[in-house]
Design an enzyme around this catalytic site. Structure first.
Site, mmCIF file in Angstrom:
data_model
loop_
_atom_site.group_PDB
_atom_site.id
_atom_site.type_symbol
_atom_site.label_atom_id
_atom_site.label_comp_id
_atom_site.label_asym_id
_atom_site.label_seq_id
_atom_site.Cartn_x
_atom_site.Cartn_y
_atom_site.Cartn_z
ATOM 1 N N LYS A 1 0.819 -1.214 0.000
ATOM 2 C CA LYS A 1 0.000 0.000 0.000
ATOM 3 C C LYS A 1 0.853 1.264 0.000
ATOM 4 C CE LYS A 1 -4.405 -1.606 1.749
ATOM 5 N NZ LYS A 1 -4.163 -3.056 1.935
ATOM 6 N N GLU B 1 -10.554 6.866 3.354
ATOM 7 C CA GLU B 1 -11.465 6.037 4.127
ATOM 8 C C GLU B 1 -10.730 4.739 4.377
ATOM 9 O OE1 GLU B 1 -12.124 6.033 0.629
ATOM 10 O OE2 GLU B 1 -11.396 3.965 0.593
ATOM 11 N N SER C 1 2.068 -9.691 -0.851
ATOM 12 C CA SER C 1 1.641 -8.297 -0.710
ATOM 13 C C SER C 1 1.950 -7.703 0.656
ATOM 14 C CB SER C 1 0.141 -8.200 -0.995
ATOM 15 O OG SER C 1 -0.582 -9.090 -0.166
HETATM 16 C C1 LIG Z 1 -4.910 -4.112 1.356
HETATM 17 C C2 LIG Z 1 -4.170 -5.359 1.153
HETATM 18 C C3 LIG Z 1 -4.482 -6.257 0.100
HETATM 19 C C4 LIG Z 1 -5.626 -6.073 -0.853
HETATM 20 O O1 LIG Z 1 -5.569 -4.922 -1.629
HETATM 21 P P1 LIG Z 1 -5.338 -4.973 -3.208
HETATM 22 O O2 LIG Z 1 -5.741 -3.607 -3.632
HETATM 23 O O3 LIG Z 1 -6.191 -6.039 -3.780
HETATM 24 O O4 LIG Z 1 -3.904 -5.244 -3.430
HETATM 25 C C5 LIG Z 1 -3.696 -7.380 -0.053
HETATM 26 N N1 LIG Z 1 -2.678 -7.653 0.778
HETATM 27 C C6 LIG Z 1 -2.358 -6.831 1.806
HETATM 28 C C7 LIG Z 1 -1.225 -7.194 2.691
HETATM 29 C C8 LIG Z 1 -3.088 -5.655 2.026
HETATM 30 O O5 LIG Z 1 -2.766 -4.850 3.037
#
Ligand SMILES: *Cc1c(COP(=O)(O)O)cnc(C)c1O
Length: 394
Positions: free
Chosen positions: A95, A117, A378
């Protein structure tokens, strides 16, 4: 914002991905969206802006992130798994790539504050971080129920100097927080910048957020070229909530032969099981009941707890360029434990969904033995320890 559509047909036509995307917002928000679109187009064409953002992502956020061969897991599965390590960025997820880009854009536009938000709080924390770094005050709208459930992240945002505004209307969750944030933006569009957390929302957000996240895919593409004899992996896999980490990852490989796989939570499977609808200012695929009402999503992973999917994913699905699959909560938990034990990396439960699909499919006709697979991690699992403590059977 739900299903209110008052924009003109011309407004709905901008920023389309096939039949999806557009700008379904009240007429009063059109100039604010257009100002962001114009400023982004200019900034993205400016090597000065891109250089400053790249430097910030390097000296502050920890880029480039490594590409880690998961050797023990690969040996067990019979496929070569490479992990793109977004879990190693500052704040612990991808993010940060997006919020740094948008916060720098806000500053370039002369905006004096950021609005966001948040549901579980992760996008709020990322925005609060960017605001603190760039000296921009941050107001985060959060449903009252989420404020109660996510005390840790609420405190983290306050620690970072952000103001958290509990929203008491409606179901007191993300949907209501989004409406409140949009109202705040309309009322002060000359000073405030609205920072969206995924590849969702009215144009230009889905395109802009993908561009800010494409650093994941571009880096991975270069890293795969030295790591793999074939230079490009056979499969590129990422989890999908709104779809930003997947969109950024796919962007680096969409022009190759790699098979693109987006993995959704069973209870948040907009791309796999949704139908066309409008929410939060864009047209896309959303889980709906028999009356066309958007259903609430349910996932053990807060980041995947979204009933829809970004418009570009809906389009890639229709084109057949990417496929979207689902994973159940329990499979994701098991995958998180497995990665912790084979590689010493406890992943975010969101990321564990992508891994769970690989684990399940490896050695079948869907993902044959000997394949090479890039998986985007992610985020890191630290935020999920409490969930793992109750859900994982160790
Ligand atoms: C917010 C988040 C996601 C999902 O968001 P995407 O916009 O689909 O990437 C996935 N993994 C983590 C660790 C997150 O914090």
């Amino acid at each position: 914002m739900s299903s209110i559509t008052v924009a003109s047909e011309a407004d709905q036509a901008v920023g389309r991905f096939g039949g999806y995307g557009g700008r379904y917002v009240p007429e009063s928000l059109i100039p604010a969206c257009q100002a962001v679109a114009d400023a982004f187009a200019q900034a993205w064409a400016d090597p000065g802006f891109r250089g400053s953002l790249a430097r910030l992502l390097s000296v502050y956020a920890g880029r480039p992130t490594p590409l880690t061969p998961a050797l023990r897991l690969s040996a067990e599965l019979g496929v070569t798994v490479l992990l793109k390590r977004e879990d190693l960025t500052h704040t612990g997820s991808h993010k940060i790539n997006n919020v740094m880009g948008q916060a720098m854009l806000a500053r370039r536009m002369g905006r004096t504050r950021l609005i966001a938000e948040t549901g579980a709080g992760m996008h709020g924390v990322a925005t609060a971080t960017a605001g603190a770094l760039l000296g921009l005050p941050v107001k985060v709208f959060m449903g009252e129920r989420d404020v109660e459930r996510q005390a840790h992240n609420v405190f983290r945002m306050r620690l970072l100097g952000a103001e958290v505004v509990p929203v008491a209307t409606g179901s007191r969750t993300l949907k209501d927080a989004t409406s409140a944030a949009m109202r705040d933006w309309v009322a002060d569009a000359d000073e405030a910048y609205y920072c969206v957390g995924s590849v969702i929302g009215p144009h230009p957000y889905p395109t802009m957020v993908r561009e800010f996240q494409r650093v994941i895919g571009d880096e991975a593409r270069r890293q795969c070229a030295t790591e793999l004899p074939a230079a490009v992996p056979d499969y590129v896999v990422a989890c999908v909530g709104g779809g930003s980490n997947a969109a950024g990852t796919f962007a680096g490989f969409v022009d190759t032969d790699a098979k693109l796989v987006g993995v959704e939570a069973e209870g948040g499977s907009g791309a796999a099981n949704g139908e066309i609808g409008v929410l939060h200012g864009f047209q896309s695929l959303f889980l709906q009941d028999e009356h066309g009402q958007i259903r609430e999503a349910h996932s053990i992973a807060a980041g995947l707890d979204y009933p829809g999917v970004g418009p570009e994913h809906a389009y890639l699905r229709d084109l057949g360029r990417a496929r979207y699959v689902t994973v159940a909560d329990a499979e994701a938990i098991a995958a998180a434990v497995r990665l912790a034990r084979t590689e010493g990396i406890p992943p975010a439960i969101e990321s564990a969904h992508a891994l769970a699909w690989v684990i399940d499919a490896a050695g079948t006709s869907v993902l044959p033995s000997g394949s090479t697979v890039l998986v985007t991690l992610s985020g890191r699992g630290d935020k999920d320890l409490t969930t793992l403590m109750t859900e994982a059977e160790l």
